[in-house]
Design a protein around this motif. Structure first.
Motif, PDB file in Angstrom:
ATOM      1  N   SER A 299      69.187 -97.238 -27.290  1.00 46.93           N
ATOM      2  CA  SER A 299      67.881 -97.599 -27.278  1.00 46.93           C
ATOM      3  C   SER A 299      66.723 -96.713 -26.970  1.00 46.93           C
ATOM      4  O   SER A 299      65.896 -96.181 -27.959  1.00 46.93           O
ATOM      5  N   ALA A 300      66.424 -95.723 -26.032  1.00 49.40           N
ATOM      6  CA  ALA A 300      65.747 -95.031 -25.481  1.00 49.40           C
ATOM      7  C   ALA A 300      66.074 -93.556 -26.168  1.00 49.40           C
ATOM      8  O   ALA A 300      64.664 -93.136 -26.503  1.00 49.40           O
ATOM      9  N   ALA A 301      67.475 -93.463 -26.697  1.00 47.17           N
ATOM     10  CA  ALA A 301      67.583 -92.267 -27.211  1.00 47.17           C
ATOM     11  C   ALA A 301      66.874 -92.251 -28.602  1.00 47.17           C
ATOM     12  O   ALA A 301      66.477 -91.895 -29.058  1.00 47.17           O
ATOM     13  N   MET A 302      67.069 -93.583 -29.422  1.00 51.10           N
ATOM     14  CA  MET A 302      66.144 -93.704 -30.326  1.00 51.10           C
ATOM     15  C   MET A 302      65.245 -94.064 -30.951  1.00 51.10           C
ATOM     16  O   MET A 302      64.094 -93.137 -32.004  1.00 51.10           O
ATOM     17  N   LEU A 303      64.457 -94.383 -29.073  1.00 51.42           N
ATOM     18  CA  LEU A 303      62.667 -94.794 -29.233  1.00 51.42           C
ATOM     19  C   LEU A 303      62.706 -92.496 -29.344  1.00 51.42           C
ATOM     20  O   LEU A 303      61.181 -92.239 -30.334  1.00 51.42           O
ATOM     21  N   LEU A 304      62.851 -91.986 -28.690  1.00 57.96           N
ATOM     22  CA  LEU A 304      62.926 -90.300 -28.649  1.00 57.96           C
ATOM     23  C   LEU A 304      62.589 -89.723 -29.898  1.00 57.96           C
ATOM     24  O   LEU A 304      62.691 -88.970 -30.333  1.00 57.96           O
ATOM     25  N   ARG A 305      63.944 -90.362 -30.501  1.00 52.95           N
ATOM     26  CA  ARG A 305      64.129 -89.550 -32.382  1.00 52.95           C
ATOM     27  C   ARG A 305      63.404 -90.623 -33.131  1.00 52.95           C
ATOM     28  O   ARG A 305      62.888 -89.572 -33.701  1.00 52.95           O
ATOM     29  N   HIS A 306      62.848 -91.531 -32.960  1.00 53.99           N
ATOM     30  CA  HIS A 306      62.196 -91.954 -34.164  1.00 53.99           C
ATOM     31  C   HIS A 306      60.287 -91.864 -33.946  1.00 53.99           C
ATOM     32  O   HIS A 306      60.054 -91.775 -35.180  1.00 53.99           O
ATOM     33  N   SER A 307      60.023 -92.693 -32.834  1.00 56.12           N
ATOM     34  CA  SER A 307      58.889 -92.268 -32.021  1.00 56.12           C
ATOM     35  C   SER A 307      58.162 -90.882 -31.746  1.00 56.12           C
ATOM     36  O   SER A 307      57.152 -90.883 -32.001  1.00 56.12           O
ATOM     37  N   LEU A 308      59.061 -90.423 -31.325  1.00 55.32           N
ATOM     38  CA  LEU A 308      58.066 -89.211 -30.643  1.00 55.32           C
ATOM     39  C   LEU A 308      58.985 -87.699 -31.638  1.00 55.32           C
ATOM     40  O   LEU A 308      58.076 -87.375 -31.096  1.00 55.32           O
ATOM     41  N   ALA A 314      67.454 -87.110 -27.875  1.00 57.88           N
ATOM     42  CA  ALA A 314      68.258 -88.040 -28.097  1.00 57.88           C
ATOM     43  C   ALA A 314      69.461 -88.072 -28.402  1.00 57.88           C
ATOM     44  O   ALA A 314      70.411 -88.334 -27.936  1.00 57.88           O
ATOM     45  N   ASP A 315      69.723 -86.254 -29.487  1.00 55.63           N
ATOM     46  CA  ASP A 315      70.859 -86.383 -28.772  1.00 55.63           C
ATOM     47  C   ASP A 315      71.816 -85.492 -28.121  1.00 55.63           C
ATOM     48  O   ASP A 315      72.546 -86.147 -27.676  1.00 55.63           O
ATOM     49  N   ARG A 316      71.454 -85.264 -26.712  1.00 51.86           N
ATOM     50  CA  ARG A 316      71.590 -84.610 -25.678  1.00 51.86           C
ATOM     51  C   ARG A 316      72.000 -86.260 -24.769  1.00 51.86           C
ATOM     52  O   ARG A 316      72.995 -86.457 -24.028  1.00 51.86           O
ATOM     53  N   ASP A 345      73.615 -92.961 -12.685  1.00 55.41           N
ATOM     54  CA  ASP A 345      73.799 -92.152 -12.809  1.00 55.41           C
ATOM     55  C   ASP A 345      75.553 -90.899 -13.247  1.00 55.41           C
ATOM     56  O   ASP A 345      74.856 -89.677 -13.205  1.00 55.41           O
ATOM     57  N   ALA A 346      75.980 -91.552 -13.828  1.00 60.93           N
ATOM     58  CA  ALA A 346      77.090 -90.449 -14.596  1.00 60.93           C
ATOM     59  C   ALA A 346      76.635 -90.159 -15.791  1.00 60.93           C
ATOM     60  O   ALA A 346      76.685 -89.135 -16.292  1.00 60.93           O
ATOM     61  N   VAL A 347      75.379 -90.413 -16.386  1.00 61.84           N
ATOM     62  CA  VAL A 347      75.143 -90.721 -17.777  1.00 61.84           C
ATOM     63  C   VAL A 347      73.579 -88.717 -17.081  1.00 61.84           C
ATOM     64  O   VAL A 347      74.443 -88.227 -18.246  1.00 61.84           O
ATOM     65  N   LEU A 348      73.591 -89.044 -15.970  1.00 59.93           N
ATOM     66  CA  LEU A 348      72.579 -88.094 -15.944  1.00 59.93           C
ATOM     67  C   LEU A 348      73.145 -86.914 -15.063  1.00 59.93           C
ATOM     68  O   LEU A 348      72.566 -85.844 -15.514  1.00 59.93           O
ATOM     69  N   ALA A 349      74.443 -87.226 -14.445  1.00 63.94           N
ATOM     70  CA  ALA A 349      75.251 -85.694 -14.263  1.00 63.94           C
ATOM     71  C   ALA A 349      75.348 -85.417 -15.243  1.00 63.94           C
ATOM     72  O   ALA A 349      75.424 -84.036 -15.511  1.00 63.94           O
ATOM     73  N   ARG A 350      76.063 -86.164 -16.527  1.00 63.71           N
ATOM     74  CA  ARG A 350      76.242 -85.398 -17.731  1.00 63.71           C
ATOM     75  C   ARG A 350      75.053 -84.727 -18.390  1.00 63.71           C
ATOM     76  O   ARG A 350      75.781 -84.096 -19.962  1.00 63.71           O
ATOM     77  N   LEU A 351      73.621 -85.235 -18.758  1.00 68.61           N
ATOM     78  CA  LEU A 351      72.721 -84.418 -18.999  1.00 68.61           C
ATOM     79  C   LEU A 351      72.469 -82.806 -18.760  1.00 68.61           C
ATOM     80  O   LEU A 351      71.881 -82.375 -19.263  1.00 68.61           O
TER      81      LEU A 351
END
Length: 351
Positions: A299-308, A314-316, A345-351
């Motif tokens: 949802s945060a990714a959608m926020l970055l894409r559509h509103s900001l 968002a792709d990352r 933590d796992a998502v952060l590691a893969r960013l």
């Protein structure tokens, strides 16, 4: 850029915290303003959507919302129940278009309630109208002629409400595979007949989109029989609520589906909106670190894409989520053992 963070109740604060960690890790210079809503706000301030929380939302470019719902508040008058926070925000901010994407991430085919070869074809978007239907129609209790109690809820849509959500659906289809399925119950409901008539009229503006109509009972059946046939589905508030939850189990778990609620307001960066996972507050596991935060992170990714206007960021995030899932880091809702923070933590590691 400013995001209003409204964590809400139950697992809301836990999953929202992980999404915020992901946003902050991208170092985008976004300011965050947090406020209580739902049962937490009622217990602290006597109302599920206090004026201060609404002000924080209005002064931001987008809202990241957790979840609301508290068993302690179930017997309150309806206007004081936690769920009125989200309904109140949708109404006050004129957030009429709910976008709920559903697709199966690689490696999760076996976690769907459907056969893997059927589930793997799911890549659809449900566009749900949010400001009309029985949710906002006249409702109440009355006494029948025989003296028994009778409850009633009025389902209604006006032409303008249908027209604006139809445009959202057609534009979404233009950006995808060019197919729009309008779901109604026009064989029974006059409200749905109006819906179908207006959608057909709006279709004249979109000759590049193939339009079909489907009764809601058939749509529910087709969603489990052959979900790959759907591209964009546009429907009313009640039907959209039901079908989007059904779609969540088709992709494996309700803990995986993100959503955006958009209106007509434009900010300096994009379209103002509220972003939330479609799951509830899950009070039975709140505070135990068991909740899957993936839907909130998406949802945060959608926020970055559509509103900001931050499509690359968002792709990352979405790529990091996909890589995490493919690596087998799964929450308990998907048969794994990873906890809320471990998944973050796992998502952060893969960013």
């Amino acid at each position: 850029m400013k995001i209003a963070v409204l964590p809400g109740d139950g697992i809301g604060p836990e999953v929202t915290r992980e999404a915020i960690r992901v946003i902050e890790a991208l170092d985008l210079g976004i300011a965050l303003a947090e406020a209580p809503v739902g049962g937490a706000a009622y217990k602290a301030q006597g109302h599920p959507l206090p004026p201060a929380a609404l002000a924080v939302a209005e002064e931001s470019d987008a809202i990241l919302f957790g979840a609301v719902g508290d068993p302690d508040c179930d017997r309150l008058d309806r206007h004081l129940r936690p769920e009125q926070a989200i309904l109140g925000l949708r109404k006050a901010l004129t957030l009429f278009a709910n976008l709920r994407p559903a697709r199966v991430f690689k490696g999760l085919e076996d976690h769907s309630a459907l056969r893997p070869e059927v589930a793997s074809a799911i890549d659809l978007l449900i566009v749900r109208e949010l400001n009309g239907d029985v949710y906002f129609g006249e409702k109440g209790f009355r006494t029948a002629v025989d003296g028994s109690r009778e409850g009633y809820d009025v389902m209604s849509y006006n032409e303008g409400e249908v027209r604006r959500i139809a445009h959202v659906g057609f534009r979404a289809a233009q950006g995808r595979r060019g197919k729009l399925c309008s779901v109604d119950k026009a064989n029974v409901l006059e409200t749905s007949q109006l819906w179908r008539d207006v959608v057909i009229d709006v279709a004249r503006d979109y000759p590049d989109v193939a339009l079909e109509h489907m009764y809601v009972d058939n749509a529910a059946m087709q969603l489990v029989r052959n979900p790959g046939q759907f591209d964009v589905v546009v429907t009313g508030n009640l039907f959209g609520d039901i079908l989007s939850d059904q779609a969540s189990m088709c992709v494996g778990s309700i803990g995986m589906l993100a959503s955006a609620s958009l209106g007509e307001r434009q900010t300096a960066y994009g379209t103002y909106g509220l972003y939330e996972p479609i799951h509830g507050s899950a009070p039975d596991i709140a505070g135990k670190g068991l909740a899957n935060p993936m839907a909130t992170i998406l949802s945060a990714a959608m926020l970055l894409r559509h509103s900001l206007g931050l499509a690359d960021a968002a792709d990352r995030i979405e790529a990091a989520v996909a890589a995490t899932l493919e690596a087998g880091v799964l929450g308990r809702d998907l048969g794994g053992s990873a906890g809320t923070t471990e998944i973050g933590d796992a998502v952060l590691a893969r960013l």
